[in-house]
Design a protein around this motif. Structure first.
Motif, PDB file in Angstrom:
ATOM      1  N   ILE A  73      -1.031 -31.531   9.303  1.00  0.00           N
ATOM      2  CA  ILE A  73      -1.186 -32.460   8.176  1.00  0.00           C
ATOM      3  C   ILE A  73      -2.135 -33.586   8.571  1.00  0.00           C
ATOM      4  N   GLY A  74      -1.931 -34.127   9.776  1.00  0.00           N
ATOM      5  CA  GLY A  74      -2.818 -35.169  10.285  1.00  0.00           C
ATOM      6  C   GLY A  74      -4.241 -34.664  10.462  1.00  0.00           C
ATOM      7  N   ALA A  75      -4.384 -33.416  10.953  1.00  0.00           N
ATOM      8  CA  ALA A  75      -5.707 -32.843  11.159  1.00  0.00           C
ATOM      9  C   ALA A  75      -6.431 -32.646   9.831  1.00  0.00           C
ATOM     10  N   LEU A  76      -5.703 -32.205   8.810  1.00  0.00           N
ATOM     11  CA  LEU A  76      -6.311 -32.023   7.485  1.00  0.00           C
ATOM     12  C   LEU A  76      -6.687 -33.365   6.858  1.00  0.00           C
ATOM     13  N   LEU A  77      -5.867 -34.387   7.125  1.00  0.00           N
ATOM     14  CA  LEU A  77      -6.170 -35.723   6.608  1.00  0.00           C
ATOM     15  C   LEU A  77      -7.462 -36.240   7.223  1.00  0.00           C
ATOM     16  N   GLY A  78      -7.558 -36.167   8.558  1.00  0.00           N
ATOM     17  CA  GLY A  78      -8.793 -36.518   9.261  1.00  0.00           C
ATOM     18  C   GLY A  78      -9.050 -38.011   9.362  1.00  0.00           C
ATOM     19  N   ARG A  79      -9.798 -38.389  10.387  1.00  0.00           N
ATOM     20  CA  ARG A  79     -10.060 -39.810  10.641  1.00  0.00           C
ATOM     21  C   ARG A  79     -10.955 -40.428   9.577  1.00  0.00           C
ATOM     22  N   ASP A  80     -11.884 -39.660   8.985  1.00  0.00           N
ATOM     23  CA  ASP A  80     -12.767 -40.220   7.960  1.00  0.00           C
ATOM     24  C   ASP A  80     -11.970 -40.642   6.727  1.00  0.00           C
ATOM     25  N   ARG A  81     -11.001 -39.811   6.322  1.00  0.00           N
ATOM     26  CA  ARG A  81     -10.171 -40.168   5.169  1.00  0.00           C
ATOM     27  C   ARG A  81      -9.295 -41.376   5.498  1.00  0.00           C
ATOM     28  N   VAL A  82      -8.767 -41.422   6.723  1.00  0.00           N
ATOM     29  CA  VAL A  82      -7.945 -42.563   7.127  1.00  0.00           C
ATOM     30  C   VAL A  82      -8.751 -43.845   7.079  1.00  0.00           C
ATOM     31  N   ARG A  83      -9.988 -43.805   7.561  1.00  0.00           N
ATOM     32  CA  ARG A  83     -10.845 -44.983   7.536  1.00  0.00           C
ATOM     33  C   ARG A  83     -11.165 -45.386   6.092  1.00  0.00           C
ATOM     34  N   ALA A  84     -11.397 -44.396   5.224  1.00  0.00           N
ATOM     35  CA  ALA A  84     -11.697 -44.690   3.819  1.00  0.00           C
ATOM     36  C   ALA A  84     -10.488 -45.322   3.130  1.00  0.00           C
ATOM     37  N   ILE A  85      -9.296 -44.810   3.449  1.00  0.00           N
ATOM     38  CA  ILE A  85      -8.073 -45.379   2.871  1.00  0.00           C
ATOM     39  C   ILE A  85      -7.868 -46.809   3.360  1.00  0.00           C
ATOM     40  N   ALA A  86      -8.084 -47.023   4.666  1.00  0.00           N
ATOM     41  CA  ALA A  86      -7.917 -48.360   5.253  1.00  0.00           C
ATOM     42  C   ALA A  86      -8.870 -49.358   4.613  1.00  0.00           C
ATOM     43  N   ALA A  87     -10.081 -48.911   4.308  1.00  0.00           N
ATOM     44  CA  ALA A  87     -11.085 -49.807   3.720  1.00  0.00           C
ATOM     45  C   ALA A  87     -10.665 -50.297   2.334  1.00  0.00           C
ATOM     46  N   LYS A  88      -9.828 -49.532   1.650  1.00  0.00           N
ATOM     47  CA  LYS A  88      -9.400 -49.898   0.296  1.00  0.00           C
ATOM     48  C   LYS A  88      -8.074 -50.647   0.276  1.00  0.00           C
ATOM     49  N   ASP A  96      -9.059 -52.233  12.370  1.00  0.00           N
ATOM     50  CA  ASP A  96      -7.673 -51.970  12.790  1.00  0.00           C
ATOM     51  C   ASP A  96      -7.492 -50.491  13.124  1.00  0.00           C
ATOM     52  N   VAL A  97      -8.102 -49.653  12.301  1.00  0.00           N
ATOM     53  CA  VAL A  97      -8.038 -48.207  12.552  1.00  0.00           C
ATOM     54  C   VAL A  97      -8.743 -47.880  13.855  1.00  0.00           C
ATOM     55  N   ASP A  98      -9.894 -48.518  14.080  1.00  0.00           N
ATOM     56  CA  ASP A  98     -10.652 -48.270  15.303  1.00  0.00           C
ATOM     57  C   ASP A  98      -9.859 -48.676  16.549  1.00  0.00           C
ATOM     58  N   LYS A  99      -9.179 -49.826  16.457  1.00  0.00           N
ATOM     59  CA  LYS A  99      -8.373 -50.282  17.596  1.00  0.00           C
ATOM     60  C   LYS A  99      -7.200 -49.345  17.850  1.00  0.00           C
ATOM     61  N   THR A 100      -6.554 -48.908  16.765  1.00  0.00           N
ATOM     62  CA  THR A 100      -5.434 -47.981  16.909  1.00  0.00           C
ATOM     63  C   THR A 100      -5.909 -46.664  17.497  1.00  0.00           C
ATOM     64  N   GLU A 101      -7.074 -46.213  17.039  1.00  0.00           N
ATOM     65  CA  GLU A 101      -7.649 -44.970  17.555  1.00  0.00           C
ATOM     66  C   GLU A 101      -7.949 -45.091  19.047  1.00  0.00           C
ATOM     67  N   ALA A 102      -8.530 -46.220  19.433  1.00  0.00           N
ATOM     68  CA  ALA A 102      -8.859 -46.428  20.846  1.00  0.00           C
ATOM     69  C   ALA A 102      -7.592 -46.441  21.705  1.00  0.00           C
ATOM     70  N   TRP A 103      -6.548 -47.102  21.182  1.00  0.00           N
ATOM     71  CA  TRP A 103      -5.281 -47.134  21.926  1.00  0.00           C
ATOM     72  C   TRP A 103      -4.709 -45.732  22.061  1.00  0.00           C
ATOM     73  N   PHE A 104      -4.781 -44.949  20.969  1.00  0.00           N
ATOM     74  CA  PHE A 104      -4.204 -43.612  21.009  1.00  0.00           C
ATOM     75  C   PHE A 104      -4.990 -42.703  21.956  1.00  0.00           C
ATOM     76  N   LEU A 105      -6.295 -42.872  21.989  1.00  0.00           N
ATOM     77  CA  LEU A 105      -7.105 -42.061  22.902  1.00  0.00           C
ATOM     78  C   LEU A 105      -6.768 -42.364  24.359  1.00  0.00           C
ATOM     79  N   ARG A 106      -6.394 -43.634  24.631  1.00  0.00           N
ATOM     80  CA  ARG A 106      -6.021 -44.007  26.004  1.00  0.00           C
ATOM     81  C   ARG A 106      -4.601 -43.561  26.355  1.00  0.00           C
ATOM     82  N   ASN A 107      -3.706 -43.578  25.382  1.00  0.00           N
ATOM     83  CA  ASN A 107      -2.279 -43.377  25.662  1.00  0.00           C
ATOM     84  C   ASN A 107      -1.658 -42.217  24.885  1.00  0.00           C
ATOM     85  N   GLY A 108      -2.499 -41.349  24.305  1.00  0.00           N
ATOM     86  CA  GLY A 108      -2.002 -40.331  23.392  1.00  0.00           C
ATOM     87  C   GLY A 108      -0.927 -39.432  23.960  1.00  0.00           C
TER      88      GLY A 108
END
Length: 204
Positions: A73-88, A96-108
């Motif tokens: 479900i997360g893969a189908l949603l995708g980071r581009d859609r998440v960023r678009a949703i966050a922008a609205k 905020d999405v970028d920071k969360t993404e960076a944290w997850f990449l470090r600690n996933g």
């Protein structure tokens, strides 16, 4: 018929695969309580309706099956859609999405493993893993390891407590409430901070 009765009948009828189904559903719908299902599986094993090993292995299989669905479900949603949703969204920034993404990449991997043992978040952690397209093999390995540990502890507690298996729900339920309260406090702090910064900027 209430939830506990339904799960009890499911485990008595289908045995360990019924327990796996209950846990898979719990992963997909976090309000369903694993702190009820898992000790109940242990109690059912103590009654001889399934073996203790089967209860642990099948519930872990159910946990992983539910996690995989949420991952996709997360893969189908995708980071581009998440960023678009966050922008609205009000008060939320794409940064905020970028920071969360960076944290997850470090600690996933650690987040997936330990997240499997935190009520409510044990299900949700699979979605960002899918969004970030975490490699599937390590995702499955860490999910299975974390789920195995969590499931074993709660199943053994239910097995050893016997008729008092519901005590596990009471104590773990306290932990669930604490997690939810902390999450709510974090949201309130986030909103308050953003509103304060917005007012400050409007006055400058």
């Amino acid at each position: 018929m209430n939830l506990v009765d339904w799960v009890t009948d499911l485990m008595h009828t289908a045995g360990a695969p019924g327990a796996a189904l209950a846990i898979a559903l719990e992963n997909l719908f976090p309000p369903l309580p694993s702190e009820v299902f898992l000790p109940l599986a242990g109690f059912t094993a103590a009654q001889g309706k399934m073996s203790l090993l089967d209860a642990i292995l099948w519930t872990t299989f159910g946990s992983v099956a539910g996690a995989i669905l949420l991952y996709w479900i997360g893969a189908l949603l995708g980071r581009d859609r998440v960023r678009a949703i966050a922008a609205k969204m009000p008060l939320v920034r794409v940064s905020d999405v970028d920071k969360t993404e960076a944290w997850f990449l470090r600690n996933g991997y650690k987040a997936v493993f330990f997240g499997r043992m935190i009520p409510v978040f044990r299900s949700l952690i699979s979605i960002p893993a899918g969004i970030e397209r975490m490699r599937l093999a390590p995702f499955l390995a860490y999910t299975a390891a974390g789920s195995l540990l969590w499931n074993t502890i709660l199943i053994l507690a239910g097995y050893l407590l016997g008729d008092n298996w519901h005590l596990v729900e009471q104590y773990v339920g306290i932990g669930s409430k604490v997690v939810l309260v902390l999450a709510a406090v974090a949201v309130v702090i986030f909103i308050t901070t953003r509103l304060t910064k917005r007012r400050t900027k409007s006055h400058t």
